[in-house]
Design a protein around this motif. Sequence first.
Motif, PDB file in Angstrom:
ATOM      1  N   ASN A 216       0.860  -1.180   0.000  1.00  0.00           N
ATOM      2  CA  ASN A 216       0.000   0.000   0.000  1.00  0.00           C
ATOM      3  C   ASN A 216       0.899   1.233   0.000  1.00  0.00           C
ATOM      4  N   TYR A 217       1.108   1.793  -1.167  1.00  0.00           N
ATOM      5  CA  TYR A 217       1.993   2.950  -1.283  1.00  0.00           C
ATOM      6  C   TYR A 217       1.439   4.182  -0.573  1.00  0.00           C
ATOM      7  N   ASP A 218       0.120   4.208  -0.352  1.00  0.00           N
ATOM      8  CA  ASP A 218      -0.485   5.390   0.266  1.00  0.00           C
ATOM      9  C   ASP A 218       0.051   5.650   1.668  1.00  0.00           C
ATOM     10  N   GLU A 219       0.596   4.624   2.301  1.00  0.00           N
ATOM     11  CA  GLU A 219       1.078   4.778   3.669  1.00  0.00           C
ATOM     12  C   GLU A 219       2.514   5.300   3.744  1.00  0.00           C
ATOM     13  N   PHE A 220       3.192   5.370   2.607  1.00  0.00           N
ATOM     14  CA  PHE A 220       4.578   5.832   2.615  1.00  0.00           C
ATOM     15  C   PHE A 220       4.610   7.350   2.643  1.00  0.00           C
ATOM     16  N   VAL A 221       5.505   7.900   3.454  1.00  0.00           N
ATOM     17  CA  VAL A 221       5.608   9.352   3.623  1.00  0.00           C
ATOM     18  C   VAL A 221       6.872   9.851   2.929  1.00  0.00           C
ATOM     19  N   VAL A 222       6.702  10.783   1.999  1.00  0.00           N
ATOM     20  CA  VAL A 222       7.842  11.457   1.370  1.00  0.00           C
ATOM     21  C   VAL A 222       8.035  12.782   2.103  1.00  0.00           C
ATOM     22  N   PRO A 223       9.147  12.964   2.808  1.00  0.00           N
ATOM     23  CA  PRO A 223       9.321  14.172   3.622  1.00  0.00           C
ATOM     24  C   PRO A 223       9.505  15.424   2.778  1.00  0.00           C
ATOM     25  N   ASP A 224       9.201  16.550   3.393  1.00  0.00           N
ATOM     26  CA  ASP A 224       9.442  17.831   2.736  1.00  0.00           C
ATOM     27  C   ASP A 224      10.938  18.114   2.672  1.00  0.00           C
ATOM     28  N   CYS A 225      11.319  18.896   1.682  1.00  0.00           N
ATOM     29  CA  CYS A 225      12.701  19.347   1.558  1.00  0.00           C
ATOM     30  C   CYS A 225      13.038  20.234   2.763  1.00  0.00           C
ATOM     31  N   PRO A 226      14.078  19.909   3.537  1.00  0.00           N
ATOM     32  CA  PRO A 226      14.423  20.719   4.718  1.00  0.00           C
ATOM     33  C   PRO A 226      14.738  22.174   4.372  1.00  0.00           C
ATOM     34  N   ALA A 227      15.411  22.395   3.236  1.00  0.00           N
ATOM     35  CA  ALA A 227      15.748  23.769   2.854  1.00  0.00           C
ATOM     36  C   ALA A 227      14.485  24.565   2.539  1.00  0.00           C
ATOM     37  N   CYS A 228      13.491  23.916   1.928  1.00  0.00           N
ATOM     38  CA  CYS A 228      12.229  24.601   1.656  1.00  0.00           C
ATOM     39  C   CYS A 228      11.494  24.912   2.957  1.00  0.00           C
ATOM     40  N   LEU A 229      11.525  23.968   3.908  1.00  0.00           N
ATOM     41  CA  LEU A 229      10.895  24.216   5.202  1.00  0.00           C
ATOM     42  C   LEU A 229      11.529  25.413   5.894  1.00  0.00           C
ATOM     43  N   ALA A 230      12.849  25.543   5.761  1.00  0.00           N
ATOM     44  CA  ALA A 230      13.549  26.687   6.363  1.00  0.00           C
ATOM     45  C   ALA A 230      13.114  28.001   5.724  1.00  0.00           C
ATOM     46  N   GLU A 231      12.567  27.912   4.513  1.00  0.00           N
ATOM     47  CA  GLU A 231      12.048  29.095   3.818  1.00  0.00           C
ATOM     48  C   GLU A 231      10.529  29.223   3.974  1.00  0.00           C
ATOM     49  N   ASN A 232       9.993  28.466   4.969  1.00  0.00           N
ATOM     50  CA  ASN A 232       8.557  28.487   5.268  1.00  0.00           C
ATOM     51  C   ASN A 232       7.709  28.023   4.086  1.00  0.00           C
ATOM     52  N   ARG A 233       8.187  26.933   3.452  1.00  0.00           N
ATOM     53  CA  ARG A 233       7.470  26.403   2.291  1.00  0.00           C
ATOM     54  C   ARG A 233       7.454  24.879   2.381  1.00  0.00           C
ATOM     55  N   HIS A 234       6.287  24.275   2.185  1.00  0.00           N
ATOM     56  CA  HIS A 234       6.179  22.819   2.141  1.00  0.00           C
ATOM     57  C   HIS A 234       6.407  22.356   0.702  1.00  0.00           C
ATOM     58  N   ASN A 235       7.284  21.394   0.537  1.00  0.00           N
ATOM     59  CA  ASN A 235       7.599  20.903  -0.811  1.00  0.00           C
ATOM     60  C   ASN A 235       8.233  19.526  -0.712  1.00  0.00           C
ATOM     61  N   ASN A 236       7.521  18.516  -1.174  1.00  0.00           N
ATOM     62  CA  ASN A 236       8.101  17.167  -1.201  1.00  0.00           C
ATOM     63  C   ASN A 236       8.325  16.679  -2.630  1.00  0.00           C
ATOM     64  N   ILE A 237       8.326  17.611  -3.571  1.00  0.00           N
ATOM     65  CA  ILE A 237       8.596  17.240  -4.966  1.00  0.00           C
ATOM     66  C   ILE A 237      10.114  17.184  -5.129  1.00  0.00           C
ATOM     67  N   GLN A 238      10.644  15.984  -5.029  1.00  0.00           N
ATOM     68  CA  GLN A 238      12.089  15.776  -5.079  1.00  0.00           C
ATOM     69  C   GLN A 238      12.405  14.594  -5.978  1.00  0.00           C
ATOM     70  N   LYS A 239      13.534  14.659  -6.647  1.00  0.00           N
ATOM     71  CA  LYS A 239      13.952  13.569  -7.525  1.00  0.00           C
ATOM     72  C   LYS A 239      15.460  13.397  -7.458  1.00  0.00           C
ATOM     73  N   PRO A 240      15.945  12.181  -7.676  1.00  0.00           N
ATOM     74  CA  PRO A 240      17.392  12.006  -7.746  1.00  0.00           C
ATOM     75  C   PRO A 240      17.937  12.703  -8.989  1.00  0.00           C
ATOM     76  N   GLU A 241      19.224  12.965  -8.983  1.00  0.00           N
ATOM     77  CA  GLU A 241      19.846  13.647 -10.119  1.00  0.00           C
ATOM     78  C   GLU A 241      20.052  12.670 -11.278  1.00  0.00           C
ATOM     79  N   VAL A 242      18.946  12.078 -11.689  1.00  0.00           N
ATOM     80  CA  VAL A 242      18.909  11.084 -12.756  1.00  0.00           C
ATOM     81  C   VAL A 242      17.949  11.566 -13.823  1.00  0.00           C
ATOM     82  N   ILE A 243      18.278  11.311 -15.085  1.00  0.00           N
ATOM     83  CA  ILE A 243      17.385  11.659 -16.177  1.00  0.00           C
ATOM     84  C   ILE A 243      16.308  10.584 -16.279  1.00  0.00           C
ATOM     85  N   PHE A 244      15.066  10.975 -16.030  1.00  0.00           N
ATOM     86  CA  PHE A 244      13.941  10.047 -16.093  1.00  0.00           C
ATOM     87  C   PHE A 244      13.449   9.906 -17.533  1.00  0.00           C
TER      88      PHE A 244
END
Length: 363
Positions: A216-244
Amino acid sequence: MRISVPSIPEAILKSANAAQARAILPAEAVDRIAAFLSPGNAAVVTGAGVSVDSGIRAYRGAKGRYLNPNYKPIFYHELMDPSAKGAAFRRRYWLRSYLGYPPVRDAQPNTTHCALAALQHTSVVNKLITQNVDGLHHKSIAHVWDRARMDERILELHGQLRSVRCAHGHMTDRDAFQQQLSAANPQWEAFADELEATGRQPRTNPDGDVVLEGVNYDEFVVPDCPACLAENRHNNIQKPEVIFFGESITKEVKDRSFHDVENCDRLLLMGTTLATFSAFRLLKHAMDLHKPVLLLNLGPTRADGLQGLEKIDIASGVVMRDVVKAVLGAGWTSDPVVADMLQRGIVKPPPDDQEDAAPRVEA
Protein backbone atom coordinates in the motif's frame (compact mmCIF):
# COMPACT_ATOMS: atom_id res chain seq x y z
CA MET A 1 1.26 13.48 -23.52
CA ARG A 2 2.42 10.13 -24.86
CA ILE A 3 5.87 8.97 -23.74
CA SER A 4 7.15 5.44 -24.21
CA VAL A 5 10.06 3.52 -22.77
CA PRO A 6 12.91 3.45 -25.33
CA SER A 7 13.30 0.12 -27.06
CA ILE A 8 15.08 -1.55 -29.94
CA PRO A 9 13.00 -1.51 -33.13
CA GLU A 10 11.07 -4.75 -33.53
CA ALA A 11 12.48 -5.32 -37.02
CA ILE A 12 16.02 -5.42 -35.60
CA LEU A 13 15.00 -7.83 -32.83
CA LYS A 14 13.31 -10.19 -35.28
CA SER A 15 16.30 -10.06 -37.60
CA ALA A 16 18.73 -10.69 -34.76
CA ASN A 17 16.73 -13.60 -33.39
CA ALA A 18 16.44 -15.17 -36.82
CA ALA A 19 20.17 -14.96 -37.54
CA GLN A 20 22.84 -16.44 -35.30
CA ALA A 21 25.62 -14.02 -34.41
CA ARG A 22 29.00 -15.21 -35.59
CA ALA A 23 30.77 -16.95 -32.73
CA ILE A 24 34.02 -15.28 -31.79
CA LEU A 25 36.70 -16.70 -29.55
CA PRO A 26 37.80 -14.52 -26.64
CA ALA A 27 41.39 -14.44 -27.93
CA GLU A 28 40.19 -13.17 -31.32
CA ALA A 29 38.05 -10.52 -29.63
CA VAL A 30 40.97 -9.41 -27.43
CA ASP A 31 43.21 -8.97 -30.46
CA ARG A 32 40.62 -6.94 -32.35
CA ILE A 33 39.70 -4.65 -29.43
CA ALA A 34 43.37 -4.13 -28.52
CA ALA A 35 44.24 -3.23 -32.10
CA PHE A 36 41.36 -0.74 -32.11
CA LEU A 37 42.43 0.93 -28.86
CA SER A 38 46.22 0.84 -29.24
CA PRO A 39 46.55 4.13 -31.17
CA GLY A 40 45.08 5.90 -28.13
CA ASN A 41 42.89 8.97 -27.78
CA ALA A 42 39.79 6.82 -27.56
CA ALA A 43 36.42 7.74 -26.10
CA VAL A 44 34.29 5.03 -24.53
CA VAL A 45 30.53 4.89 -24.04
CA THR A 46 29.23 2.35 -21.52
CA GLY A 47 25.78 1.01 -20.75
CA ALA A 48 24.05 -1.22 -18.22
CA GLY A 49 25.72 -4.39 -19.51
CA VAL A 50 29.04 -3.17 -18.11
CA SER A 51 27.67 -3.28 -14.54
CA VAL A 52 26.10 -6.75 -14.67
CA ASP A 53 29.16 -8.42 -13.14
CA SER A 54 28.76 -6.05 -10.18
CA GLY A 55 25.39 -7.64 -9.44
CA ILE A 56 23.28 -4.93 -11.09
CA ARG A 57 20.81 -6.28 -13.61
CA ALA A 58 20.72 -4.91 -17.13
CA TYR A 59 17.38 -3.75 -18.51
CA ARG A 60 17.59 -6.11 -21.46
CA GLY A 61 18.85 -9.66 -21.92
CA ALA A 62 20.89 -11.32 -24.65
CA LYS A 63 17.88 -11.28 -26.99
CA GLY A 64 17.48 -7.52 -26.63
CA ARG A 65 14.14 -7.63 -24.82
CA TYR A 66 13.36 -6.39 -21.31
CA LEU A 67 14.31 -8.94 -18.67
CA ASN A 68 11.35 -7.75 -16.62
CA PRO A 69 8.38 -7.61 -19.03
CA ASN A 70 6.27 -5.97 -16.29
CA TYR A 71 8.69 -3.08 -15.86
CA LYS A 72 6.67 0.14 -15.48
CA PRO A 73 8.93 3.11 -14.80
CA ILE A 74 7.61 6.41 -13.51
CA PHE A 75 7.99 9.18 -16.07
CA TYR A 76 9.40 12.60 -15.35
CA HIS A 77 6.10 14.45 -15.70
CA GLU A 78 4.46 11.99 -13.30
CA LEU A 79 7.10 12.38 -10.62
CA MET A 80 7.07 16.18 -10.80
CA ASP A 81 3.29 16.60 -10.99
CA PRO A 82 2.25 18.90 -8.08
CA SER A 83 -1.26 17.41 -7.92
CA ALA A 84 -2.50 14.59 -5.69
CA LYS A 85 -1.89 12.20 -8.58
CA GLY A 86 1.76 13.25 -8.68
CA ALA A 87 2.03 12.77 -4.91
CA ALA A 88 0.88 9.17 -5.40
CA PHE A 89 3.55 8.62 -8.04
CA ARG A 90 6.19 10.05 -5.71
CA ARG A 91 5.16 7.74 -2.89
CA ARG A 92 5.47 4.75 -5.23
CA TYR A 93 8.79 5.89 -6.63
CA TRP A 94 10.45 6.77 -3.35
CA LEU A 95 9.37 3.62 -1.50
CA ARG A 96 10.77 1.41 -4.25
CA SER A 97 13.89 3.56 -4.56
CA TYR A 98 14.34 3.66 -0.77
CA LEU A 99 14.68 -0.14 -0.81
CA GLY A 100 16.56 -0.32 -4.11
CA TYR A 101 19.20 2.35 -3.58
CA PRO A 102 21.36 0.55 -0.95
CA PRO A 103 22.22 -2.43 -3.23
CA VAL A 104 23.27 -0.04 -6.00
CA ARG A 105 25.13 2.24 -3.57
CA ASP A 106 27.03 -0.69 -2.07
CA ALA A 107 27.84 -2.41 -5.39
CA GLN A 108 31.53 -2.73 -6.18
CA PRO A 109 33.38 -2.23 -9.48
CA ASN A 110 33.85 -5.35 -11.56
CA THR A 111 36.74 -6.39 -13.78
CA THR A 112 35.47 -4.33 -16.72
CA HIS A 113 35.29 -1.14 -14.64
CA CYS A 114 38.81 -1.73 -13.38
CA ALA A 115 40.18 -2.53 -16.83
CA LEU A 116 38.69 0.68 -18.19
CA ALA A 117 40.16 2.55 -15.22
CA ALA A 118 43.58 1.21 -16.21
CA LEU A 119 43.07 2.46 -19.76
CA GLN A 120 41.98 5.85 -18.41
CA HIS A 121 44.97 6.03 -16.05
CA THR A 122 47.33 5.40 -18.96
CA SER A 123 45.43 7.89 -21.19
CA VAL A 124 44.61 5.27 -23.82
CA VAL A 125 41.01 6.23 -23.06
CA ASN A 126 40.81 10.00 -22.64
CA LYS A 127 37.06 10.37 -22.15
CA LEU A 128 34.48 7.99 -20.74
CA ILE A 129 30.75 8.61 -21.19
CA THR A 130 28.47 6.36 -19.20
CA GLN A 131 24.72 5.89 -19.36
CA ASN A 132 24.87 4.24 -15.93
CA VAL A 133 23.84 6.05 -12.75
CA ASP A 134 25.56 3.64 -10.33
CA GLY A 135 28.84 5.57 -9.93
CA LEU A 136 30.95 2.45 -10.43
CA HIS A 137 33.33 4.05 -12.93
CA HIS A 138 34.15 6.65 -10.29
CA LYS A 139 34.63 3.97 -7.63
CA SER A 140 37.06 2.06 -9.83
CA ILE A 141 39.49 4.98 -10.14
CA ALA A 142 38.78 7.10 -7.05
CA HIS A 143 41.90 5.77 -5.31
CA VAL A 144 44.03 7.30 -8.09
CA TRP A 145 42.13 10.38 -9.29
CA ASP A 146 40.60 13.20 -7.28
CA ARG A 147 37.00 14.33 -7.79
CA ALA A 148 37.93 17.17 -10.14
CA ARG A 149 39.79 14.85 -12.51
CA MET A 150 37.04 12.25 -12.41
CA ASP A 151 34.44 14.89 -13.24
CA GLU A 152 36.60 16.11 -16.13
CA ARG A 153 37.22 12.68 -17.65
CA ILE A 154 33.99 10.82 -16.82
CA LEU A 155 30.63 12.11 -18.05
CA GLU A 156 27.49 10.63 -16.48
CA LEU A 157 25.15 11.08 -19.43
CA HIS A 158 21.98 10.17 -17.54
CA GLY A 159 22.98 11.58 -14.15
CA GLN A 160 23.64 9.82 -10.87
CA LEU A 161 21.88 8.54 -7.77
CA ARG A 162 24.25 10.14 -5.24
CA SER A 163 22.18 13.30 -4.71
CA VAL A 164 18.57 14.49 -4.69
CA ARG A 165 17.24 17.84 -5.92
CA CYS A 166 13.89 19.38 -5.03
CA ALA A 167 11.62 21.29 -7.40
CA HIS A 168 13.08 24.57 -6.10
CA GLY A 169 16.68 23.51 -6.77
CA HIS A 170 17.85 22.57 -3.27
CA MET A 171 20.33 19.69 -3.27
CA THR A 172 20.51 16.93 -0.64
CA ASP A 173 23.07 14.15 -0.31
CA ARG A 174 21.35 10.85 -1.07
CA ASP A 175 22.48 9.15 2.14
CA ALA A 176 21.03 12.06 4.11
CA PHE A 177 17.80 11.75 2.14
CA GLN A 178 17.68 8.02 2.89
CA GLN A 179 17.89 8.91 6.59
CA GLN A 180 15.01 11.36 6.19
CA LEU A 181 12.93 8.63 4.54
CA SER A 182 13.80 6.24 7.36
CA ALA A 183 12.78 8.76 10.02
CA ALA A 184 9.46 9.41 8.27
CA ASN A 185 8.76 5.70 7.72
CA PRO A 186 9.97 3.63 10.69
CA GLN A 187 7.97 0.60 9.59
CA TRP A 188 9.77 0.57 6.24
CA GLU A 189 13.11 1.12 7.92
CA ALA A 190 12.43 -2.07 9.90
CA PHE A 191 11.46 -3.88 6.68
CA ALA A 192 14.66 -2.71 4.98
CA ASP A 193 16.69 -3.92 7.97
CA GLU A 194 14.96 -7.30 7.70
CA LEU A 195 15.78 -7.54 3.99
CA GLU A 196 19.44 -6.84 4.73
CA ALA A 197 19.56 -9.31 7.62
CA THR A 198 17.94 -12.12 5.62
CA GLY A 199 19.64 -11.38 2.31
CA ARG A 200 16.27 -11.16 0.51
CA GLN A 201 17.44 -8.48 -1.86
CA PRO A 202 14.61 -7.26 -4.10
CA ARG A 203 14.96 -7.51 -7.84
CA THR A 204 16.64 -4.19 -8.54
CA ASN A 205 16.73 -2.31 -11.83
CA PRO A 206 19.82 -0.31 -12.87
CA ASP A 207 18.12 2.92 -11.76
CA GLY A 208 17.65 1.63 -8.20
CA ASP A 209 13.95 0.89 -8.63
CA VAL A 210 12.78 -2.44 -7.16
CA VAL A 211 9.91 -4.83 -7.74
CA LEU A 212 7.33 -4.90 -4.94
CA GLU A 213 4.01 -6.70 -4.58
CA GLY A 214 1.22 -6.42 -2.05
CA VAL A 215 2.23 -2.92 -1.00
CA ASN A 216 0.00 0.00 0.00
CA TYR A 217 1.99 2.95 -1.28
CA ASP A 218 -0.49 5.39 0.27
CA GLU A 219 1.08 4.78 3.67
CA PHE A 220 4.58 5.83 2.61
CA VAL A 221 5.61 9.35 3.62
CA VAL A 222 7.84 11.46 1.37
CA PRO A 223 9.32 14.17 3.62
CA ASP A 224 9.44 17.83 2.74
CA CYS A 225 12.70 19.35 1.56
CA PRO A 226 14.42 20.72 4.72
CA ALA A 227 15.75 23.77 2.85
CA CYS A 228 12.23 24.60 1.66
CA LEU A 229 10.90 24.22 5.20
CA ALA A 230 13.55 26.69 6.36
CA GLU A 231 12.05 29.09 3.82
CA ASN A 232 8.56 28.49 5.27
CA ARG A 233 7.47 26.40 2.29
CA HIS A 234 6.18 22.82 2.14
CA ASN A 235 7.60 20.90 -0.81
CA ASN A 236 8.10 17.17 -1.20
CA ILE A 237 8.60 17.24 -4.97
CA GLN A 238 12.09 15.78 -5.08
CA LYS A 239 13.95 13.57 -7.53
CA PRO A 240 17.39 12.01 -7.75
CA GLU A 241 19.85 13.65 -10.12
CA VAL A 242 18.91 11.08 -12.76
CA ILE A 243 17.38 11.66 -16.18
CA PHE A 244 13.94 10.05 -16.09
CA PHE A 245 12.05 8.70 -19.09
CA GLY A 246 10.40 11.72 -20.67
CA GLU A 247 13.08 14.10 -19.40
CA SER A 248 15.78 15.56 -21.64
CA ILE A 249 19.43 15.70 -20.76
CA THR A 250 20.66 19.26 -20.29
CA LYS A 251 22.20 21.22 -23.13
CA GLU A 252 25.46 21.32 -21.18
CA VAL A 253 25.65 17.54 -20.92
CA LYS A 254 24.59 17.02 -24.53
CA ASP A 255 27.15 19.52 -25.81
CA ARG A 256 29.89 17.99 -23.70
CA SER A 257 29.10 14.47 -24.93
CA PHE A 258 29.31 15.66 -28.54
CA HIS A 259 32.54 17.51 -27.77
CA ASP A 260 34.09 14.36 -26.28
CA VAL A 261 33.21 12.41 -29.42
CA GLU A 262 34.49 15.15 -31.70
CA ASN A 263 37.84 15.30 -29.94
CA CYS A 264 38.55 11.57 -29.85
CA ASP A 265 40.14 9.60 -32.68
CA ARG A 266 37.96 6.53 -32.22
CA LEU A 267 34.84 5.50 -30.29
CA LEU A 268 34.31 2.25 -28.40
CA LEU A 269 30.83 1.43 -27.10
CA MET A 270 30.37 -1.33 -24.51
CA GLY A 271 27.47 -3.08 -22.83
CA THR A 272 24.75 -0.98 -24.43
CA THR A 273 21.84 -1.76 -26.73
CA LEU A 274 21.73 1.94 -27.67
CA ALA A 275 17.96 1.91 -27.17
CA THR A 276 18.07 5.44 -25.75
CA PHE A 277 18.63 8.11 -28.37
CA SER A 278 21.03 10.10 -26.17
CA ALA A 279 23.59 7.30 -26.63
CA PHE A 280 22.63 6.25 -30.16
CA ARG A 281 23.17 9.77 -31.49
CA LEU A 282 26.76 9.72 -30.15
CA LEU A 283 27.48 6.68 -32.30
CA LYS A 284 25.80 8.36 -35.27
CA HIS A 285 27.78 11.55 -34.66
CA ALA A 286 31.07 9.64 -34.63
CA MET A 287 30.15 7.85 -37.84
CA ASP A 288 29.11 11.11 -39.51
CA LEU A 289 32.59 12.39 -38.63
CA HIS A 290 34.09 9.24 -40.22
CA LYS A 291 35.69 8.09 -36.99
CA PRO A 292 36.34 4.39 -36.41
CA VAL A 293 33.58 2.94 -34.22
CA LEU A 294 33.57 -0.44 -32.48
CA LEU A 295 30.58 -1.80 -30.57
CA LEU A 296 31.06 -4.51 -27.94
CA ASN A 297 27.75 -5.95 -26.74
CA LEU A 298 26.14 -9.29 -26.06
CA GLY A 299 22.95 -9.40 -28.10
CA PRO A 300 21.15 -7.10 -30.56
CA THR A 301 21.36 -3.31 -30.50
CA ARG A 302 19.62 -0.40 -32.18
CA ALA A 303 22.75 0.08 -34.32
CA ASP A 304 22.79 -3.41 -35.82
CA GLY A 305 23.04 -3.24 -39.58
CA LEU A 306 24.48 0.26 -39.79
CA GLN A 307 26.98 0.40 -42.62
CA GLY A 308 30.52 0.97 -41.41
CA LEU A 309 29.90 -0.18 -37.85
CA GLU A 310 31.99 -3.04 -36.50
CA LYS A 311 30.40 -5.11 -33.77
CA ILE A 312 31.75 -7.85 -31.51
CA ASP A 313 29.15 -10.00 -29.79
CA ILE A 314 30.78 -10.87 -26.48
CA ALA A 315 30.53 -9.82 -22.83
CA SER A 316 33.12 -7.23 -21.79
CA GLY A 317 34.04 -9.11 -18.62
CA VAL A 318 35.35 -12.01 -20.67
CA VAL A 319 37.98 -9.95 -22.45
CA MET A 320 38.79 -6.54 -21.01
CA ARG A 321 41.58 -7.47 -18.60
CA ASP A 322 43.42 -9.19 -21.44
CA VAL A 323 42.71 -6.23 -23.71
CA VAL A 324 44.56 -3.93 -21.31
CA LYS A 325 47.54 -6.27 -21.20
CA ALA A 326 47.61 -6.49 -25.00
CA VAL A 327 47.36 -2.70 -25.43
CA LEU A 328 50.06 -1.87 -22.87
CA GLY A 329 52.34 -4.82 -23.65
CA ALA A 330 54.91 -5.82 -21.07
CA GLY A 331 54.67 -2.31 -19.63
CA TRP A 332 51.54 -3.13 -17.68
CA THR A 333 53.57 -5.14 -15.17
CA SER A 334 55.95 -2.25 -14.47
CA ASP A 335 53.18 0.21 -13.62
CA PRO A 336 52.06 -0.63 -10.08
CA VAL A 337 48.81 1.27 -10.48
CA VAL A 338 47.84 -0.69 -13.59
CA ALA A 339 48.99 -3.97 -12.09
CA ASP A 340 46.85 -3.28 -9.04
CA MET A 341 43.81 -2.33 -11.13
CA LEU A 342 44.04 -5.57 -13.07
CA GLN A 343 43.89 -7.47 -9.80
CA ARG A 344 40.78 -5.60 -8.70
CA GLY A 345 37.16 -6.12 -9.66
CA ILE A 346 34.47 -8.54 -8.66
CA VAL A 347 32.56 -10.99 -10.84
CA LYS A 348 29.20 -11.49 -9.14
CA PRO A 349 26.45 -11.30 -11.74
CA PRO A 350 22.83 -11.43 -10.55
CA PRO A 351 20.86 -14.69 -10.91
CA ASP A 352 20.04 -15.55 -14.49
CA ASP A 353 16.26 -15.65 -14.21
CA GLN A 354 13.29 -14.10 -15.91
CA GLU A 355 10.92 -13.96 -12.95
CA ASP A 356 10.26 -11.12 -10.55
CA ALA A 357 11.52 -12.29 -7.18
CA ALA A 358 9.39 -9.65 -5.48
CA PRO A 359 9.41 -9.38 -1.71
CA ARG A 360 5.91 -9.31 -0.30
CA VAL A 361 4.88 -7.32 2.72
CA GLU A 362 2.95 -9.20 5.37
CA ALA A 363 -0.68 -8.12 5.50
